[in-house]
Enzyme design. Structure first.
Site, mmCIF file in Angstrom:
data_model
loop_
_atom_site.group_PDB
_atom_site.id
_atom_site.type_symbol
_atom_site.label_atom_id
_atom_site.label_comp_id
_atom_site.label_asym_id
_atom_site.label_seq_id
_atom_site.Cartn_x
_atom_site.Cartn_y
_atom_site.Cartn_z
ATOM 1 N N LYS A 166 0.836 -1.202 0.000
ATOM 2 C CA LYS A 166 0.000 0.000 0.000
ATOM 3 C C LYS A 166 0.877 1.261 0.000
ATOM 4 O O LYS A 166 2.091 1.179 0.207
ATOM 5 C CB LYS A 166 -0.923 -0.037 1.229
ATOM 6 C CG LYS A 166 -1.894 -1.236 1.247
ATOM 7 C CD LYS A 166 -2.829 -1.123 2.452
ATOM 8 C CE LYS A 166 -3.746 -2.312 2.593
ATOM 9 N NZ LYS A 166 -4.710 -2.126 3.711
ATOM 10 N N TYR A 173 -12.043 -2.324 -3.126
ATOM 11 C CA TYR A 173 -12.574 -2.477 -1.767
ATOM 12 C C TYR A 173 -14.105 -2.503 -1.741
ATOM 13 O O TYR A 173 -14.707 -2.143 -0.723
ATOM 14 C CB TYR A 173 -12.035 -1.360 -0.874
ATOM 15 C CG TYR A 173 -10.620 -1.607 -0.392
ATOM 16 C CD1 TYR A 173 -10.278 -2.774 0.295
ATOM 17 C CD2 TYR A 173 -9.615 -0.657 -0.589
ATOM 18 C CE1 TYR A 173 -8.987 -2.998 0.746
ATOM 19 C CE2 TYR A 173 -8.317 -0.873 -0.135
ATOM 20 C CZ TYR A 173 -8.013 -2.045 0.546
ATOM 21 O OH TYR A 173 -6.738 -2.265 1.009
ATOM 22 N N ASN A 225 -1.554 -0.242 7.380
ATOM 23 C CA ASN A 225 -1.067 -1.598 7.682
ATOM 24 C C ASN A 225 -0.276 -2.215 6.522
ATOM 25 O O ASN A 225 -0.145 -3.422 6.418
ATOM 26 C CB ASN A 225 -2.210 -2.496 8.169
ATOM 27 C CG ASN A 225 -3.309 -2.665 7.138
ATOM 28 O OD1 ASN A 225 -3.190 -2.184 6.019
ATOM 29 N ND2 ASN A 225 -4.366 -3.354 7.498
ATOM 30 N N HIS A 254 -1.796 -5.434 1.380
ATOM 31 C CA HIS A 254 -3.074 -6.092 1.112
ATOM 32 C C HIS A 254 -2.784 -7.489 0.589
ATOM 33 O O HIS A 254 -1.839 -7.677 -0.181
ATOM 34 C CB HIS A 254 -3.881 -5.338 0.040
ATOM 35 C CG HIS A 254 -5.022 -6.154 -0.489
ATOM 36 N ND1 HIS A 254 -6.244 -6.196 0.149
ATOM 37 C CD2 HIS A 254 -5.102 -7.019 -1.533
ATOM 38 C CE1 HIS A 254 -7.033 -7.049 -0.515
ATOM 39 N NE2 HIS A 254 -6.364 -7.557 -1.530
ATOM 40 N N GLU A 303 -9.410 -9.983 -7.834
ATOM 41 C CA GLU A 303 -8.414 -8.921 -7.667
ATOM 42 C C GLU A 303 -7.331 -9.010 -8.740
ATOM 43 O O GLU A 303 -6.897 -7.989 -9.278
ATOM 44 C CB GLU A 303 -7.821 -8.996 -6.252
ATOM 45 C CG GLU A 303 -8.877 -8.634 -5.196
ATOM 46 C CD GLU A 303 -8.474 -8.990 -3.770
ATOM 47 O OE1 GLU A 303 -7.354 -9.508 -3.564
ATOM 48 O OE2 GLU A 303 -9.295 -8.755 -2.856
#
Ligand code: IDP
Ligand code: MG
Length: 147
Positions: A9, A49, A112, A115, A126
Site C-alpha cells: 500500500k 474495496y 497496515n 493487502h 483482484e
C-alpha cells in the site's frame, strides 16, 4: 499452482518497505509472476474495496489507497492465499503477532502496509482487476525442485 494478489500500500511504498516485504515472500519460496508500480484511481480503489462500501472507514480507505503509488503483485505457491494471510498478520498491526509483516512493520489499522487476497474467489477477482492475463508470467526456477 495457487495464485494470490498482494499489494504494498502507499504507506509501505513511502516507507521504503517494498524490498523487505518482497524478501520475506521470496525467502518463503513463493514466486512472483507479475509486478507493477501504479497509482490507483479513486474508482479503482472503490472497486478493489467494494466489499467494504457503506462502512464508516470506506471513504478514508479509498482516499488513502489512491493517494500515492502502490506495488501491485501476483505471487504463486502451494496454498499461498492462506499462507500469505498468515505471513501478513492480523488486519490491526496492534494485534498482529511479532514476526508477521504487519506485526513487525505496520502502524495502525489504516496504515497496515500490505493487502492480500483472503480467498480463491477474491484472488481471481483482484488479479483480474489489476492485470491483463498476458501480464502474468508462467515460469519455473531451478530451485523450485527444492521447494
Ligand atoms: P484485510 O486487509 O486484513 O483483508 P479488511 O477487513 O478486508 O482487512 O479491510 C480492508 C482494509 O481496510 C484493511 O487492511 C484496513 O486498512 C482497512 N480497515 C479495515 N477495518 C478498518 C477499521 O475499522 N478502521 C479503519 N480502517 C479499517
Ligand atoms: Mg480484506
Amino acid at each position: 499452482m495457487e495464485q494470490t494478489f498482494l499489494m504494498i500500500k502507499p504507506d509501505g511504498v513511502q516507507r521504503m518497505l517494498a524490498g523487505e516485504i518482497i524478501k520475506r515472500l521470496e525467502g518463503k519460496g513463493f514466486r512472483p509472476v507479475a509486478v507493477k508500480m501504479m497509482q490507483m484511481s479513486r474508482e479503482m480503489g472503490e472497486k478493489h474495496y467494494a466489499e467494504h462500501r457503506g462502512k464508516p472507514f470506506f471513504p478514508d480507505l479509498v482516499a488513502f489507497i489512491s493517494s500515492g503509488p502502490v506495488l501491485a503483485m501476483v505471487w504463486e505457491g502451494e496454498n499461498i492465499i492462506r499462507q500469505c494471510r498468515t505471513l501478513m498478520g492480523s488486519t490491526d498491526p496492534g494485534e498482529a503477532a511479532p514476526g508477521t509483516i504487519r506485526g513487525d512493520l505496520g502502524q495502525t489499522m489504516s496504515r497496515n502496509i500490505i493487502h492480500g487476497s483472503d480467498s480463491p474467489t477474491a484472488a481471481a477477482r483482484e488479479i483480474a482487476l489489476f492485470f491483463q492475463p498476458e501480464e502474468i508470467l508462467a515460469y519455473s526456477r531451478d530451485i523450485d525442485k527444492w521447494m
